[in-house]
Design a protein around this motif. Structure first.
Motif, PDB file in Angstrom:
ATOM      1  N   ASP A 205       8.576  81.386   3.951  1.00 56.89           N
ATOM      2  CA  ASP A 205       7.211  81.877   3.782  1.00 56.89           C
ATOM      3  C   ASP A 205       7.171  83.313   4.278  1.00 56.89           C
ATOM      4  N   THR A 206       7.181  84.270   3.341  1.00 60.66           N
ATOM      5  CA  THR A 206       7.232  85.682   3.720  1.00 60.66           C
ATOM      6  C   THR A 206       5.913  86.175   4.304  1.00 60.66           C
ATOM      7  N   GLU A 207       4.783  85.579   3.904  1.00 64.76           N
ATOM      8  CA  GLU A 207       3.492  86.033   4.407  1.00 64.76           C
ATOM      9  C   GLU A 207       3.314  85.684   5.881  1.00 64.76           C
ATOM     10  N   LYS A 208       3.708  84.461   6.265  1.00 62.97           N
ATOM     11  CA  LYS A 208       3.550  84.017   7.643  1.00 62.97           C
ATOM     12  C   LYS A 208       4.837  84.129   8.457  1.00 62.97           C
ATOM     13  N   ASN A 209       5.917  84.632   7.836  1.00 63.44           N
ATOM     14  CA  ASN A 209       7.213  84.774   8.504  1.00 63.44           C
ATOM     15  C   ASN A 209       7.700  83.438   9.066  1.00 63.44           C
ATOM     16  N   LEU A 210       7.730  82.444   8.195  1.00 65.20           N
ATOM     17  CA  LEU A 210       8.191  81.115   8.570  1.00 65.20           C
ATOM     18  C   LEU A 210       9.427  80.757   7.754  1.00 65.20           C
ATOM     19  N   ILE A 211      10.368  80.075   8.395  1.00 64.63           N
ATOM     20  CA  ILE A 211      11.568  79.584   7.735  1.00 64.63           C
ATOM     21  C   ILE A 211      11.618  78.073   7.932  1.00 64.63           C
ATOM     22  N   LEU A 212      11.793  77.335   6.843  1.00 66.75           N
ATOM     23  CA  LEU A 212      11.862  75.877   6.892  1.00 66.75           C
ATOM     24  C   LEU A 212      13.312  75.452   6.736  1.00 66.75           C
ATOM     25  N   LEU A 213      13.823  74.734   7.739  1.00 66.80           N
ATOM     26  CA  LEU A 213      15.215  74.288   7.760  1.00 66.80           C
ATOM     27  C   LEU A 213      15.270  72.787   7.550  1.00 66.80           C
ATOM     28  N   ARG A 214      16.234  72.352   6.760  1.00 67.84           N
ATOM     29  CA  ARG A 214      16.387  70.922   6.502  1.00 67.84           C
ATOM     30  C   ARG A 214      16.924  70.222   7.748  1.00 67.84           C
ATOM     31  N   GLY A 215      16.206  69.195   8.205  1.00 71.78           N
ATOM     32  CA  GLY A 215      16.651  68.434   9.370  1.00 71.78           C
ATOM     33  C   GLY A 215      16.197  69.052  10.677  1.00 71.78           C
ATOM     34  N   SER A 216      16.881  68.686  11.749  1.00 74.50           N
ATOM     35  CA  SER A 216      16.486  69.097  13.100  1.00 74.50           C
ATOM     36  C   SER A 216      17.406  70.188  13.627  1.00 74.50           C
ATOM     37  N   VAL A 217      16.917  70.917  14.624  1.00 72.46           N
ATOM     38  CA  VAL A 217      17.681  71.962  15.309  1.00 72.46           C
ATOM     39  C   VAL A 217      17.590  71.713  16.807  1.00 72.46           C
ATOM     40  N   PRO A 218      18.491  72.294  17.596  1.00 73.80           N
ATOM     41  CA  PRO A 218      18.497  72.005  19.039  1.00 73.80           C
ATOM     42  C   PRO A 218      17.222  72.446  19.739  1.00 73.80           C
ATOM     43  N   GLY A 219      16.849  71.677  20.766  1.00 73.21           N
ATOM     44  CA  GLY A 219      15.783  72.073  21.665  1.00 73.21           C
ATOM     45  C   GLY A 219      14.425  71.506  21.338  1.00 73.21           C
ATOM     46  N   PRO A 220      13.498  71.596  22.295  1.00 74.93           N
ATOM     47  CA  PRO A 220      12.124  71.123  22.087  1.00 74.93           C
ATOM     48  C   PRO A 220      11.296  72.153  21.333  1.00 74.93           C
ATOM     49  N   ASN A 221      10.042  71.803  21.043  1.00 72.52           N
ATOM     50  CA  ASN A 221       9.128  72.755  20.411  1.00 72.52           C
ATOM     51  C   ASN A 221       8.880  73.934  21.346  1.00 72.52           C
ATOM     52  N   GLY A 222       8.803  75.129  20.764  1.00 68.34           N
ATOM     53  CA  GLY A 222       8.669  76.341  21.553  1.00 68.34           C
ATOM     54  C   GLY A 222       9.991  76.909  22.012  1.00 68.34           C
ATOM     55  N   ASN A 223      11.094  76.321  21.556  1.00 71.78           N
ATOM     56  CA  ASN A 223      12.417  76.755  21.976  1.00 71.78           C
ATOM     57  C   ASN A 223      12.830  78.018  21.218  1.00 71.78           C
ATOM     58  N   PHE A 224      13.607  78.880  21.887  1.00 70.60           N
ATOM     59  CA  PHE A 224      14.141  80.103  21.303  1.00 70.60           C
ATOM     60  C   PHE A 224      15.408  79.774  20.516  1.00 70.60           C
ATOM     61  N   VAL A 225      15.493  80.226  19.251  1.00 72.61           N
ATOM     62  CA  VAL A 225      16.645  79.924  18.404  1.00 72.61           C
ATOM     63  C   VAL A 225      17.121  81.197  17.727  1.00 72.61           C
ATOM     64  N   VAL A 226      18.400  81.181  17.333  1.00 76.70           N
ATOM     65  CA  VAL A 226      19.040  82.304  16.646  1.00 76.70           C
ATOM     66  C   VAL A 226      19.619  81.793  15.333  1.00 76.70           C
ATOM     67  N   LEU A 227      19.321  82.502  14.235  1.00 82.25           N
ATOM     68  CA  LEU A 227      19.814  82.140  12.912  1.00 82.25           C
ATOM     69  C   LEU A 227      20.816  83.180  12.438  1.00 82.25           C
ATOM     70  N   LYS A 228      21.996  82.708  12.005  1.00 84.02           N
ATOM     71  CA  LYS A 228      23.039  83.567  11.462  1.00 84.02           C
ATOM     72  C   LYS A 228      23.612  82.917  10.207  1.00 84.02           C
ATOM     73  N   PRO A 229      24.281  83.702   9.368  1.00 81.07           N
ATOM     74  CA  PRO A 229      24.986  83.082   8.234  1.00 81.07           C
ATOM     75  C   PRO A 229      26.068  82.136   8.730  1.00 81.07           C
ATOM     76  N   THR A 230      26.237  81.019   8.074  1.00 76.67           N
ATOM     77  CA  THR A 230      27.200  80.039   8.522  1.00 76.67           C
ATOM     78  C   THR A 230      28.621  80.528   8.276  1.00 76.67           C
ATOM     79  N   SER A 231      29.524  80.141   9.169  1.00 75.34           N
ATOM     80  CA  SER A 231      30.938  80.472   9.022  1.00 75.34           C
ATOM     81  C   SER A 231      31.716  79.354   8.352  1.00 75.34           C
ATOM     82  N   ARG A 232      31.045  78.239   8.054  1.00 70.91           N
ATOM     83  CA  ARG A 232      31.688  77.116   7.389  1.00 70.91           C
ATOM     84  C   ARG A 232      31.690  77.316   5.868  1.00 70.91           C
ATOM     85  N   ALA A 233      32.652  76.703   5.220  1.00 68.89           N
ATOM     86  CA  ALA A 233      32.726  76.779   3.763  1.00 68.89           C
ATOM     87  C   ALA A 233      31.581  75.988   3.151  1.00 68.89           C
TER      88      ALA A 233
END
Length: 250
Positions: A205-233
């Protein structure tokens, strides 16, 4: 109906007096985990997603091979009061005329000449369908024993083991005369830096600067996360999945 079609075909008038803000074409962004929800895809599949907010990312420093030995771009995220930063951290941003940011992260680039200090980093640096790796602090669970922390089975619950059923047992041989480093023992569980190596971006969502990821990510709500291109094939299959045929009844 004709009036609605006419209004849809009209092009918005561009305001030449409005300042044009340059954005950074950077493959990497910092954000906050808002929570989880679910969305429906075009094929009516329901997908659980994690919502990441990336509002407020800016370029805070540019590193070059000539000066620093490598090319990288430092990104700042999260507005913070000056009293919560050290003097060095506050001056690192204030002397450049930048707002104070709580989190600073570097992303390596091939050529840092295309970036400028103060550029905003929008959410559309990634696109729908891309694979990224997400890192963040896991949920802290306090002090835990070996059964909860490492999955030990515990000692027998027969007669004579009443006080030692959840104990770790022997610490090792008598020869070293001390506990070897790395032995699985009771201790603090969670609150460690964890990375999901490959996760799909369902929508951006470019207007609200939101990214939707499939499934769960580490940490509770309000947690700081870093997104990078994956190194896996990433395997891309053009053939649709075939549905399993029902077994014939005997």
């Amino acid at each position: 109906m004709g009036q609605e079609a006419k209004m849809t075909n009209e092009q918005p008038v561009s305001d030449s007096s409005a300042p044009q803000v340059e954005t950074a074409p950077l493959k990497g962004i910092v954000g906050t985990k808002i929570g989880m929800t679910r969305i429906f895809l075009e094929n009516s599949d329901m997908v659980p997603v994690t919502v990441i907010s990336t509002e407020g990312n800016i370029v805070t420093q540019i590193k070059t091979k000539e000066k620093d030995g490598y090319s990288a771009v430092q990104v700042g995220y999260g507005d913070v009061a000056e009293k919560k930063l050290s003097k060095a951290e506050a001056q690192h941003l204030s002397k450049k005329g930048l707002p104070l940011k709580r989190w600073l992260r570097e992303f390596h680039v091939s050529d840092s000449g295309a970036f400028k200090v103060g550029q905003p980093v929008p959410a559309n640096v990634f696109s729908k369908g891309e694979m990224v790796q997400v890192s963040g602090l896991t949920r802290g669970k306090g002090y835990a024993g070996v059964m909860k922390r490492h999955g030990f089975a515990g000692l027998p619950h027969s007669h004579g083991n009443g006080e030692y059923r959840r104990h770790p047992g022997s610490n090792g041989a008598q020869g070293p005369q001390h506990v070897l480093p790395g032995t699985r023992k009771p201790g603090r569980m969670g609150h460690v830096w964890s990375t999901v190596p490959k996760i799909e971006i369902v929508d951006v969502d470019t207007e609200k600067n939101l990214i939707l990821l499939r499934g769960s990510v580490p940490g509770p709500n309000g947690n700081f996360v870093v997104l990078k291109p994956t190194s896996r094939a990433v395997k891309i299959s053009s053939q649709p999945k075939q549905q399993a045929k029902p077994k014939a009844k005997k």
